[in-house]
Design a protein around this motif. Sequence first.
Motif, PDB file in Angstrom:
ATOM      1  N   PRO A  86     -31.031  59.216  46.544  1.00 20.54           N
ATOM      2  CA  PRO A  86     -31.976  58.196  47.020  1.00 20.54           C
ATOM      3  C   PRO A  86     -33.423  58.657  46.973  1.00 20.54           C
ATOM      4  CG  PRO A  86     -30.775  59.184  48.865  1.00 20.54           C
ATOM      5  CD  PRO A  86     -30.126  59.681  47.611  1.00 20.54           C
ATOM      6  N   THR A  87     -33.651  59.968  47.035  1.00 23.68           N
ATOM      7  CA  THR A  87     -35.009  60.511  46.967  1.00 23.68           C
ATOM      8  C   THR A  87     -34.947  61.983  46.592  1.00 23.68           C
ATOM      9  OG1 THR A  87     -37.114  60.764  48.162  1.00 23.68           O
ATOM     10  CG2 THR A  87     -35.088  61.201  49.403  1.00 23.68           C
ATOM     11  N   TRP A  88     -36.072  62.500  46.106  1.00 23.11           N
ATOM     12  CA  TRP A  88     -36.201  63.939  45.847  1.00 23.11           C
ATOM     13  C   TRP A  88     -37.240  64.565  46.774  1.00 23.11           C
ATOM     14  CZ3 TRP A  88     -37.142  64.105  39.798  1.00 23.11           C
ATOM     15  CH2 TRP A  88     -36.046  63.517  39.142  1.00 23.11           C
ATOM     16  N   ILE A  89     -37.862  63.777  47.630  1.00 25.86           N
ATOM     17  CA  ILE A  89     -38.998  64.288  48.394  1.00 25.86           C
ATOM     18  C   ILE A  89     -38.852  63.993  49.884  1.00 25.86           C
ATOM     19  CG2 ILE A  89     -40.650  64.209  46.492  1.00 25.86           C
ATOM     20  CD1 ILE A  89     -41.619  61.540  47.491  1.00 25.86           C
ATOM     21  N   ALA A  90     -39.426  64.893  50.671  1.00 25.39           N
ATOM     22  CA  ALA A  90     -39.567  64.695  52.111  1.00 25.39           C
ATOM     23  C   ALA A  90     -40.755  65.526  52.554  1.00 25.39           C
ATOM     24  CB  ALA A  90     -38.308  65.129  52.853  1.00 25.39           C
TER      25      ALA A  90
END
Length: 419
Positions: free
Chosen positions: A304-308
């Motif tokens: 769902p994402t690669w970043i935080a």
Amino acid sequence: MAIDATTNTFRIIIVGGGIAGLATAIALRGPQREIIVLEKSRMNKEVGALLSLQPNAQKIVEQWNLKDILQRAKPTAERQFRILDTSGKIHMNIDMDGEKYGADRMVYHRQDLHSALREAALSTELPGYPASIVTAAKVVGCDCETRAITLADGTIYQGDLIIGADGIHSVIREAVLKAGNHELVHPAPTGVSAYRLLVETTNLAGLDVDKEVFDHTRQATTLIMGHDRRVIMGPARNGDLLGLVGMVPDEHMHESSTPNSWTTPGHLSKLLQTYHDFPQWIRDIFKQAPDIALWQLRDIDALPTWIAGRCIIIGDAAHAMLPTQGQGASQSIEDAEALQAFFADTTAKPNPQQITRRIRKVFEARYKRASLIQAYSRQQAKPATAKGSVKVTLNPAEFLDYNCKYEGAVKWLEQQEAS
């Protein structure tokens, strides 16, 4: 050359010293940037067999002025991609046009390429400051909010930007997904196992096969398909080696594989049994391999994402894929180029908002493309991996163009936003 340790230094922590991590350490070199690579192994020897940098990735590394370093890695240019059946009939012969794509498809022994990238990351001759590589640094935790990395021995590293290049069993991926309250994604068996073999080509002089069907001196990747099994072959180290990968549905395996190692020993008798209905000349090549490695192929679904926060994952941590397209290492190089491109205008430490915006741009530029290549790599391994993955309608020649005509993250994102 020492870095001026002021508050203006942009500190980048890269977790993982494999192809993705080292490529990123090279790509992000620059003034007032401190790059630290944390690698869990001692880097005594990077194991593995052959890998390719497709034209989309090869032209990137050539732009990094690594020509002399890469030449020491003894790459082999491949001019054709051929698909045969077990009777020797040629079903497809695609010319790999280096001029069309901007670079040749180059095949490396994994250990040679890894050593070259490590040399470049540490070089004092290239622009920017050399990276620092910390070995035996096993990462056990990451706080995406504070950007604190914890090692198994309790040591803590903190950076302005955290890049997780720690492979398919990524610790940083877990931290990123947890930070976004997403369900964790774990590597899943694909139903396919693979044998890896390396053969010295001096042992193939007497091979009994029509040279129109197979010639080990031809600069080509040859894919032989039949009976839901396949063998992929190609030369490396200036033609001194022939690398082979045999992909087999697990239900047709005659021995057990493992998801955790590229070097689990395989057995020649079992390999020959698995490929008993392939041509004798292929089996004769198998017999020339001094060692046989076996491993279970796993990949991950699109995330769902690669970043935080100011953490981003790349390479296999973000988009592990099957080797059917030969794009795994190449997509890692594209990730590195994207980070380079979107941080190119920073001559000092960006503020937190700038870092967040830039890694968001990297994600936007890379996610759709990497996910599509990931899906097609899975689709190419069907029927074993037919588990409801995204359907890709491009044929192999069209997908080759899609893969290899890539001209960098900025241009690709511009094209997507304009369409």
